[in-house]
Design a protein around this motif. Structure first.
Motif, mmCIF file in Angstrom:
data_model
loop_
_atom_site.group_PDB
_atom_site.id
_atom_site.type_symbol
_atom_site.label_atom_id
_atom_site.label_comp_id
_atom_site.label_asym_id
_atom_site.label_seq_id
_atom_site.Cartn_x
_atom_site.Cartn_y
_atom_site.Cartn_z
ATOM 1 N N GLY A 39 0.819 -1.217 0.000
ATOM 2 C CA GLY A 39 0.000 0.000 0.000
ATOM 3 C C GLY A 39 0.849 1.261 0.000
ATOM 4 N N ILE A 40 1.874 1.278 0.842
ATOM 5 C CA ILE A 40 2.765 2.443 0.903
ATOM 6 C C ILE A 40 3.500 2.581 -0.431
ATOM 7 C CG2 ILE A 40 4.813 3.415 2.006
ATOM 8 C CD1 ILE A 40 3.914 2.046 4.606
ATOM 9 N N ALA A 41 3.955 1.434 -0.977
ATOM 10 C CA ALA A 41 4.713 1.476 -2.231
ATOM 11 C C ALA A 41 3.856 2.040 -3.361
ATOM 12 C CB ALA A 41 5.218 0.083 -2.589
ATOM 13 N N ILE A 42 2.594 1.654 -3.409
ATOM 14 C CA ILE A 42 1.738 2.151 -4.483
ATOM 15 C C ILE A 42 1.473 3.645 -4.311
ATOM 16 C CG2 ILE A 42 -0.636 2.039 -5.348
ATOM 17 C CD1 ILE A 42 -0.377 -0.957 -5.295
ATOM 18 N N GLY A 43 1.348 4.071 -3.053
ATOM 19 C CA GLY A 43 1.209 5.509 -2.801
ATOM 20 C C GLY A 43 2.440 6.264 -3.291
ATOM 21 N N ALA A 44 3.619 5.679 -3.027
ATOM 22 C CA ALA A 44 4.866 6.315 -3.448
ATOM 23 C C ALA A 44 4.966 6.337 -4.975
ATOM 24 C CB ALA A 44 6.065 5.572 -2.848
ATOM 25 N N LEU A 45 4.547 5.238 -5.599
ATOM 26 C CA LEU A 45 4.564 5.147 -7.063
ATOM 27 C C LEU A 45 3.688 6.235 -7.664
ATOM 28 C CD1 LEU A 45 5.220 3.599 -9.694
ATOM 29 C CD2 LEU A 45 3.222 2.188 -9.262
ATOM 30 N N TRP A 46 2.505 6.415 -7.070
ATOM 31 C CA TRP A 46 1.583 7.448 -7.545
ATOM 32 C C TRP A 46 2.227 8.825 -7.433
ATOM 33 C CZ3 TRP A 46 -0.450 11.381 -4.452
ATOM 34 C CH2 TRP A 46 -1.361 12.211 -5.104
ATOM 35 N N ALA A 47 2.788 9.097 -6.240
ATOM 36 C CA ALA A 47 3.422 10.407 -6.030
ATOM 37 C C ALA A 47 4.519 10.614 -7.063
ATOM 38 C CB ALA A 47 3.999 10.492 -4.624
ATOM 39 N N TYR A 48 5.212 9.527 -7.404
ATOM 40 C CA TYR A 48 6.331 9.607 -8.343
ATOM 41 C C TYR A 48 5.874 10.049 -9.727
ATOM 42 C CZ TYR A 48 10.223 7.980 -11.219
ATOM 43 O OH TYR A 48 11.237 7.898 -12.121
ATOM 44 N N TYR A 49 4.849 9.399 -10.271
ATOM 45 C CA TYR A 49 4.504 9.766 -11.640
ATOM 46 C C TYR A 49 3.448 10.850 -11.733
ATOM 47 C CZ TYR A 49 0.632 6.347 -11.453
ATOM 48 O OH TYR A 49 -0.487 5.641 -11.109
ATOM 49 N N GLU A 50 2.728 11.104 -10.643
ATOM 50 C CA GLU A 50 1.639 12.069 -10.745
ATOM 51 C C GLU A 50 2.022 13.478 -10.286
ATOM 52 O OE1 GLU A 50 -1.516 11.338 -12.028
ATOM 53 O OE2 GLU A 50 -1.861 13.499 -11.892
ATOM 54 N N LEU A 51 2.815 13.579 -9.234
ATOM 55 C CA LEU A 51 3.088 14.908 -8.695
ATOM 56 C C LEU A 51 4.129 15.665 -9.507
ATOM 57 C CD1 LEU A 51 2.904 14.290 -4.852
ATOM 58 C CD2 LEU A 51 1.128 15.072 -6.399
ATOM 59 N N GLY A 52 4.904 14.937 -10.310
ATOM 60 C CA GLY A 52 5.832 15.602 -11.212
ATOM 61 C C GLY A 52 7.001 16.284 -10.516
ATOM 62 N N TRP A 53 7.442 15.762 -9.374
ATOM 63 C CA TRP A 53 8.597 16.330 -8.695
ATOM 64 C C TRP A 53 9.828 15.455 -8.863
ATOM 65 C CZ3 TRP A 53 5.472 17.188 -3.558
ATOM 66 C CH2 TRP A 53 4.536 18.208 -3.794
#
Lengths: 625, 176
Positions: free
Chosen positions: A215-229
């Motif tokens: 769950g944490i990993a998928i949250g991190a994955l999302w932040a990685y490709y979605e937040l654009g930082w």
């Protein structure tokens, strides 16, 4: 009408849950069975009805109106159910009752006392959450005037990874509630029953831990490709709120093994089980009370905060007082050698707990300072990186050696012999990686060496098929090795380039040349976007890939988002974000070269697989007692 | 010694909960962010005035009176929400409000001010967001109170609400 049935089902589950508190201890098995099943069915019912209301876009319901829109794709209509505070509480309750059901399934003649007490605690927790939901966050609240269309759902949350992120995380948090209930029940038994409480607790902890990880990993994955930082972890309070229970669950999982094998550390394990769940609830409080500013913050409402706080105080006050009074029954004098598996697990425990305390301090320190001095301060990434990384390093080192040590009897020369093949493999792999990146930063080199150390250790044992090792453990540890490799390489060797580029010109990063072909307007299902087309060439002028980052505008919610475009392979990610600009002056671009990032996600999946293998193995064990 | 240990977690737990409880009931605002600039001189900057078209030099203008600095843009919805409060401040408190027009089109801003009324004594153009970076702006709208010596006394992130309006009024009164 349908909403009223949903509301009724929610009230029914409250009744069942309260009944379970009274019945679980002395009631007949059949009665308990009816109540446990009734609780599960009613909470499932209310959840499905809310989902139905979202799918058919019933805008007479406040929750649907505030979070949905007819133009939203079906998948996100469904995930929108738990994408908001009220609906996510319903999911919490559902997961609680599912675990409640599985605890009941363990019931037999020999363990009736432990299980019935555990069920009682579990129903107390469930009741607390249902009362909270009904009185402060009822998702079935009606609108005064029915609206034609909804307000829409935050577009950056409309994403497949984020659709499954909350359910996975909740299974993790709530799985820890079962560990909590078992711990309270065990403390209440005064250690007179001589019952293998730890064997019952372990599968739940494994489930919680495995799901928290993924769950944490998928949250991190999302932040990685979605937040654009360009990054994937930001030490945001809400990220910390999930990381802390994970750390304690890790410690709990490992020390449960010691209890199982040596009957040692029992009091410590009982405390860990209490703290892990309490931290999950405190995390929920931090997110939903608005006490902290965070990118994750849900709708703010102080009355909710007060309720969760009182509930946490009751849970924590009762359980920790119980621990203070009764834990002496579980103090033991089974000592063990420091250079043994137990010894290494103990070190793992201490370090995980210290990391957890460090993260906790960093998260609440600004609040404590504010309460006492009225000054506002913020604690950010530099603190966490400076404190957590050095504590994690020895933990990782121990992790590489620990499993190789036989239980309790080891000559130091024997240990050396065992680890020789892994030492060689580690040396070779590390040399290769470090020479590719030609960077000799201390942390980077150390991290890579440790990662290969763990990877080679576990692969060596897996190949040799030594019998006294648990496959689940080896696979999980292998996953941790991959994870560390990805984390180290992507944070130490990341390259970033921010530049302004006109169409028909190119820029370079690492060994790639990026050509800006053109930029167009495109229309999506519920957004309009500017889409850039980039062609990536390598040194030999061969086309590697085409990247198409977008800037989207969602008219319903009036929100702009950036969609990064990423090309991944097992060596690196190329990551482009389109910024502002115009035809004559060019567009601002953020380009990242992130080495080995993919191993973070592979690692998390491998850990999850390892966890799953162990879950099944432990369930087998349960059948035998 | 061993007897004391088991009760230790309970004490720590209640200490932390009481901090949370205190912060929940006390009148606070999580969006009142800490600023390194509080009680310090304002960052010096130059910008073009949208109204007069002349160059605005901060060192010349921030002198001798309390001034409000408000970062805003026409594309920002909360800015529209707080606009009435800004008008109220400029009418009732008689303080200068300098608007900093963040990453916005000048044309739209002129129309916007015509339609909604203009509380600003001057509006400065910050097309690239440079001034906002100097001031450590977190997200717009954002408002600063600067006293007569050019020292920042207060910072608010987000739209001005009734509560914040009262707070800002108090700070203005105190500094006069």
């Amino acid at each position: 009408m349908v909403a009223s049935i949903g509301n009724l089902a929610l009230w029914l589950s409250l009744i069942f849950s309260i009944l379970q508190i009274y019945v679980s201890k002395k009631g007949k098995l059949k009665v308990i069975s009816v109540i446990v099943n009734g609780l599960l069915i009613s909470s499932l019912g209310s959840f499905i009805i809310l989902m139905y209301l979202h799918i058919v876009s019933d805008f007479s319901i406040l929750n649907v109106f505030e979070n949905s829109h007819t133009t939203k794709p079906l998948l996100y209509k469904i995930s929108g159910v738990w994408g908001n505070h009220e609906g996510s509480m319903l999911l919490w309750i559902l997961v609680l009752t599912i675990f409640n059901y599985f605890i009941f399934k363990l019931y037999n003649k020999n363990n009736s006392l432990l299980i019935s007490k555990t069920l009682k605690v579990q129903s107390l927790i469930t009741t607390g959450f249902i009362v909270f939901t009904i009185f402060t966050s009822n998702p079935f609240k009606k609108m005064i005037v029915e609206q034609e269309n909804g307000l829409g759902f935050n577009p950056i949350l409309q994403d497949p990874a984020l659709a499954i992120h909350p359910p996975l995380l909740y299974i993790g948090y709530v799985g820890l509630s079962a560990a909590f209930s078992f711990s309270v029940a065990t403390l209440n038994l005064n250690n007179k029953e001589n019952i293998a409480w730890y064997t019952y607790m372990k599968p739940f902890v494994l489930v919680a831990w495995a799901f928290l990880t993924i769950g944490i990993a998928i949250g991190a994955l999302w932040a990685y490709y979605e937040l654009g930082w360009g990054g994937w972890w930001f030490w945001d309070p809400v990220e910390n709120a999930s990381f802390m229970p994970w750390l304690l669950a890790t410690a709990l999982l490992h020390s449960l093994i010691i209890v199982e094998k040596r009957k040692s550390l029992q009091a410590w394990v009982l405390l860990l089980a209490l703290l892990a769940f309490l931290l999950s609830v405190i995390g929920t409080f931090l997110v939903r009370s608005g006490i902290l500013t965070s990118v994750h913050t849900f709708a703010l409402d102080p009355s909710r905060g007060i309720y969760i706080l009182i509930f946490t105080a009751i849970l924590g006050g009762y359980s920790l007082l119980l621990f203070g009074k009764k834990s002496k029954n579980y103090f033991d004098k089974n000592y063990f050698n420091f250079f043994s598996k137990e010894g290494s697990i103990l070190i793992n425990n201490i370090l995980m707990t210290i990391v957890c305390a460090t993260v906790f301090l960093g998260t609440v320190y600004p609040l404590i300072i504010e309460a006492f001095t009225n000054n506002k301060i913020s604690v950010g990434e530099p603190y966490f990186n400076a404190t957590v990384v050095p504590i994690m390093l020895p933990a990782i080192l121990v992790m590489g050696v620990g499993p190789l040590l036989a239980w309790n009897r080891n000559k130091k020369s024997e240990i050396l012999k065992k680890i020789l093949p892994s030492v060689l493999l580690t040396g070779i792999m590390s040399l290769i990686i470090v020479s590719i990146y030609k960077s000799f930063s201390l942390i980077g080199t150390l991290g890579v060496i440790l990662a290969f150390w763990i990877i080679s250790n576990n692969i060596v044992i897996l190949i040799k098929k030594r019998k006294n090792f648990s496959t689940g453990m080896l696979v999980s540890h292998l996953g941790v090795g991959f994870l560390i490799l990805g984390i180290t390489a992507s944070s130490v060797w990341q390259e970033e380039k921010i530049t302004k580029l006109k169409t028909n010109s190119s820029t370079e990063i690492n060994r790639y040349s990026i050509f800006f072909k053109d930029i167009n307007e495109v229309v999506g299902s519920n957004y309009v976007a500017l889409k850039g087309n980039f062609v990536v060439y390598d040194k030999e002028k061969k086309i590697v890939t085409e990247l198409t980052p977008e800037n989207r505008y969602y008219p319903v919610t009036n929100i702009y988002t950036t969609e990064a475009s990423i090309h991944s392979n097992i060596f690196r990610d190329l990551y482009i974000v389109l910024g502002t600009g115009n035809k004559s002056e060019g567009w601002v671009l953020k380009i990242y070269h992130n080495p080995l990032v993919i191993w973070i996600w592979i690692g998390a999946i491998v850990i999850f697989i390892g966890g799953t293998i162990s879950i099944f193995k432990n369930l087998e064990k349960l059948k035998k007692i | 010694m061993q007897k004391k240990i088991p009760i230790f977690p309970l004490i720590v737990f209640f200490f932390i909960l009481s901090v949370f409880f205190y912060l929940l009931i006390v009148d606070r605002n999580p969006s009142e962010l800490p600023s390194n600039l509080i009680n310090k001189n304002i960052p010096t900057f130059e910008a073009k005035s949208l109204i007069s078209g002349k160059k605005f030099i901060s060192t010349k203008e921030f002198k001798g009176e309390t001034i409000l600095v408000n970062f805003f843009a026409t594309w920002c919805k909360p800015c529209r929400d707080e606009h009435d409060f800004l008008k109220k401040i400029s009418d009732k408190k008689k303080v200068k409000i300098i608007g900093i027009n963040y990453k916005d089109s000048s044309k739209k801003t002129v129309i916007w001010l015509k339609n909604l009324g203009n509380p600003y004594s001057d509006v400065l153009v910050d097309k690239k967001g440079r001034i906002a970076i100097e001031w450590g702006v977190y997200g717009i709208p954002e408002t600063f109170v600067v006293n007569s010596n050019g020292i920042i006394k207060y910072r608010h992130v987000g739209a001005i609400t009734g509560k914040i309006y009262k707070k800002i009024s108090l700070i203005i009164d105190k500094n006069e």
